[in-house]
Motif scaffolding. Structure first.
Motif, short mmCIF file in Angstrom:
data_model
loop_
_atom_site.label_atom_id
_atom_site.label_comp_id
_atom_site.label_asym_id
_atom_site.label_seq_id
_atom_site.Cartn_x
_atom_site.Cartn_y
_atom_site.Cartn_z
N SER A 60 0.83 -1.21 0.00
CA SER A 60 0.00 0.00 0.00
C SER A 60 0.86 1.26 0.00
N ALA A 61 2.05 1.20 0.62
CA ALA A 61 2.94 2.35 0.62
C ALA A 61 3.60 2.51 -0.75
N ALA A 62 3.74 1.40 -1.48
CA ALA A 62 4.41 1.43 -2.79
C ALA A 62 3.53 2.05 -3.86
N THR A 63 2.23 1.85 -3.74
CA THR A 63 1.32 2.29 -4.80
C THR A 63 1.40 3.79 -5.14
N PRO A 64 1.41 4.71 -4.14
CA PRO A 64 1.52 6.12 -4.50
C PRO A 64 2.78 6.43 -5.31
N PHE A 65 3.93 5.83 -4.94
CA PHE A 65 5.18 6.02 -5.69
C PHE A 65 5.04 5.51 -7.12
N GLY A 66 4.42 4.34 -7.27
CA GLY A 66 4.26 3.73 -8.59
C GLY A 66 3.41 4.61 -9.50
N LEU A 67 2.34 5.18 -8.94
CA LEU A 67 1.46 6.04 -9.74
C LEU A 67 2.20 7.30 -10.18
N LYS A 68 3.05 7.86 -9.27
CA LYS A 68 3.84 9.03 -9.64
C LYS A 68 4.84 8.68 -10.74
N ALA A 69 5.45 7.50 -10.64
CA ALA A 69 6.41 7.07 -11.67
C ALA A 69 5.72 7.00 -13.03
N MET A 70 4.49 6.45 -13.06
CA MET A 70 3.74 6.35 -14.32
C MET A 70 3.47 7.75 -14.89
N GLU A 71 3.10 8.70 -14.02
CA GLU A 71 2.82 10.07 -14.47
C GLU A 71 4.06 10.70 -15.09
N GLU A 72 5.22 10.53 -14.43
CA GLU A 72 6.46 11.10 -14.95
C GLU A 72 6.83 10.49 -16.30
N MET A 73 6.64 9.16 -16.44
CA MET A 73 6.97 8.50 -17.70
C MET A 73 6.01 8.93 -18.80
N GLN A 74 4.76 9.19 -18.41
CA GLN A 74 3.76 9.63 -19.39
C GLN A 74 4.12 11.00 -19.95
N LYS A 75 4.80 11.86 -19.15
CA LYS A 75 5.22 13.18 -19.61
C LYS A 75 6.23 13.06 -20.75
N GLU A 76 7.05 11.99 -20.71
CA GLU A 76 8.07 11.80 -21.75
C GLU A 76 7.54 10.98 -22.92
N ASN A 77 6.28 10.56 -22.84
CA ASN A 77 5.68 9.70 -23.86
C ASN A 77 5.16 10.53 -25.03
N GLU A 78 5.50 10.10 -26.27
CA GLU A 78 5.04 10.85 -27.43
C GLU A 78 3.65 10.41 -27.89
N LYS A 79 3.39 9.08 -27.81
CA LYS A 79 2.04 8.59 -28.15
C LYS A 79 1.28 8.36 -26.85
N LYS A 80 0.39 9.27 -26.51
CA LYS A 80 -0.21 9.28 -25.17
C LYS A 80 -1.10 8.07 -24.86
N ASP A 81 -1.58 7.36 -25.90
CA ASP A 81 -2.48 6.23 -25.60
C ASP A 81 -1.73 4.89 -25.62
N THR A 82 -0.41 4.94 -25.90
CA THR A 82 0.36 3.70 -26.03
C THR A 82 1.43 3.62 -24.94
N ALA A 83 1.58 2.43 -24.35
CA ALA A 83 2.59 2.25 -23.30
C ALA A 83 4.00 2.37 -23.87
N THR A 84 4.91 3.03 -23.12
CA THR A 84 6.30 3.13 -23.56
C THR A 84 7.08 1.89 -23.07
N ASP A 85 8.28 1.71 -23.65
CA ASP A 85 9.15 0.59 -23.23
C ASP A 85 9.39 0.64 -21.73
N ALA A 86 9.70 1.86 -21.24
CA ALA A 86 10.04 2.01 -19.81
C ALA A 86 8.86 1.62 -18.93
N MET A 87 7.65 2.02 -19.34
CA MET A 87 6.46 1.68 -18.55
C MET A 87 6.29 0.17 -18.43
#
Lengths: 172, 192
Positions: B105-132
């Motif tokens: 439960s403590a890990a989940t907030p960090f994971g969601l933030k990581a996804m948001e940061e990776m989404q900022k660097e994503n060019e195709k917003k509806d497609t998952a990136t390699d890093a994700m």
């Protein structure tokens, strides 16, 4: 190996406390603050645990799995697999609560120190609720094309389950 | 998905029990299972509260950051597509550290933030990136060092050695993580 396992938690607790003191953290207040958050988390998962225990109990008490797995028994015995572990492996990727409820049931019937109890513990510790996590994380950033994420995640879980079986057979 | 599973368990369970003619047992099960759930959560609450309390100390003292830095070289290797100073790396480290200590439960907030940061660097917003995908494979293959919930349940059932499964779980986790990351690596390369 068991001494190492036993010392891990006490050492970690000690390190957290000592490092907190060294950095002048109000450790008691910090603990209370975190504990309160934990209580809220526990409160939030309360309904889903009751919902899942309810559904799982009805399903398991119908003994339908006994019939299904009795049908599969010749195949499973030839692979040397304990019957009762399959339902847990089957629901693990979907719901942590459901698989916990099944593990609870396994402990109740066979004890945590039986082969199947140890196997269930190891599988529970080494896999995660893959489908649920993917839905939660991809849902957050609105990604619909998840490419090879799901199949790769489930493949890793499968390998984890197979590895657990081999390791538990070898160690205990 | 959870909807269907829930309906499946209840539907199959009730219909099959009635077909087998054990209606009395069915009534008992329905009426007693809620109290079974309450008992389970009551036994889990102390463990959850204890660990989130301790981790709050670790967070405030900067110990969680130290654990994060420990993972950094490995993460640079696993996530070549992320920039060296990407904020996502910090959140991924914290997520893995919290997961490793059995604090889902403590890990989940960090994971969601990581996804948001990776989404900022994503060019195709509806497609998952390699890093994700690499992050989620690493996350779901369960990098757990201390499976707290499992140990709590084992204690509850009076295991002679509740912690003995820590070592086997770590080895099994290594196997599944390596298998997942290897498959991810090859499927990523195949696409290019």
């Amino acid at each position: 190996m068991s001494t190492f396992s036993k010392l891990m938690i006490p050492c970690f607790v000690l390190i957290v406390i000592i490092y907190g003191l060294k950095k002048n953290v109000m450790i008691y207040d910090a603990f209370l603050e975190g504990a309160k958050e934990g209580l809220i988390t526990a409160f939030n998962i309360f309904p889903s645990i009751i919902a899942m225990v309810f559904a799982i109990n009805i399903f398991l008490n119908s003994h339908i799995l006994d019939y299904v797995f009795k049908f599969l028994q010749p195949l499973l015995t030839s692979l040397n697999l304990p019957l009762q572990i399959l339902p847990m492996a089957f629901v693990r990727p979907i719901s942590g609560t459901a698989s916990l409820a099944i593990m609870n049931d396994i402990f109740n019937n066979f004890g945590p120190d039986s082969f199947i109890g140890r196997l269930a513990s190891t599988i529970q510790g080494c896999t995660d609720t893959t489908i649920y996590v993917l839905a939660l994380y991809f849902g957050r950033v609105k990604i619909t094309n998840t490419r090879h994420a799901l199949t790769t995640g489930l493949f890793a879980d499968l390998i984890g389950i197979i590895a657990s079986f081999i390791i538990v057979s070898l160690v205990f | 998905m959870i909807n269907k599973i829930w309906a499946f368990f209840i539907g199959i369970g009730i219909v099959f029990t009635i077909l087998m003619g054990e209606v009395n047992e069915l009534n008992n099960t329905i009426l007693n299972s809620a109290s079974g759930g309450v008992k389970m959560i009551m036994d889990l609450i102390p463990v959850i509260v204890l660990w989130t309390g301790l981790m709050k100390i670790a967070e405030k003292s900067g110990l969680l950051n130290i654990i994060s830095n420990f993972f950094r070289p490995l993460l640079k290797f696993l996530f070549p597509s992320l920039k060296k100073d990407s904020k996502a790396l910090g959140y991924i480290s914290s997520n893995i550290a919290a997961n490793a200590l059995g604090l889902g439960s403590a890990a989940t907030p960090f994971g969601l933030k990581a996804m948001e940061e990776m989404q900022k660097e994503n060019e195709k917003k509806d497609t998952a990136t390699d890093a994700m995908i690499t992050f989620l494979v690493l996350n779901t293959s369960g990098v757990t060092l201390i499976p707290t919930t499992v140990i709590a349940l084992r204690m509850m059932y009076k295991s002679h050695n509740p912690e003995e499964i820590i070592a086997t779980a770590i080895i099994a986790t290594l196997c599944s993580s390596i298998a997942g990351l290897t498959l991810d690596y090859f499927r990523r390369r195949k696409r290019k």
